[in-house]
Design a protein around this motif. Structure first.
Motif: not given
Length: 107
Positions: A6, A9-10, A13, A27-28, A30-32, A34-35
């Protein structure tokens, strides 16, 4: 180096975007988000050092504060020497918080 997926992955980005960066879509964020939520505290020393590279130029709608608190969950503070002039504001803030903590313990 002990780094969970995790955190990798963060880090992948890249730095958090600036608040006024119109090219970043929802979306970016949201990805941040979520991670961030997937990373269990405390982070390891290696993870904290890697996460230092995720700071962007500003507060990023509060995400920089969340990142700073995540980094500070490490048992070993990742910023133990004063950063050079021109360093990221958030890395400088971590240094100041570390230094102030040392001064309080001396009192």
């Amino acid at each position: 180096m002990v780094v969970r997926d995790e955190v990798r992955l963060l880090h992948a980005l890249g730095p958090l975007p600036a608040e006024d960066d119109d090219s970043v879509d929802d979306a970016r964020f949201e990805d941040v988000d979520r991670l961030f939520r997937a990373i269990e505290r405390p982070v390891t020393e290696d993870e904290a050092r890697l996460l230092l590279e995720c700071f962007g130029p500003d507060n990023c709608f509060g995400l920089s504060w969340a990142l700073m608190h995540l980094i500070e969950s490490s048992p070993v503070h990742p910023v133990t020497v004063e950063p050079p002039p021109g360093s990221n504001l958030w890395v400088e803030t971590l240094w100041l918080r570390h230094r102030n903590g040392l001064e309080r313990r001396k009192s």
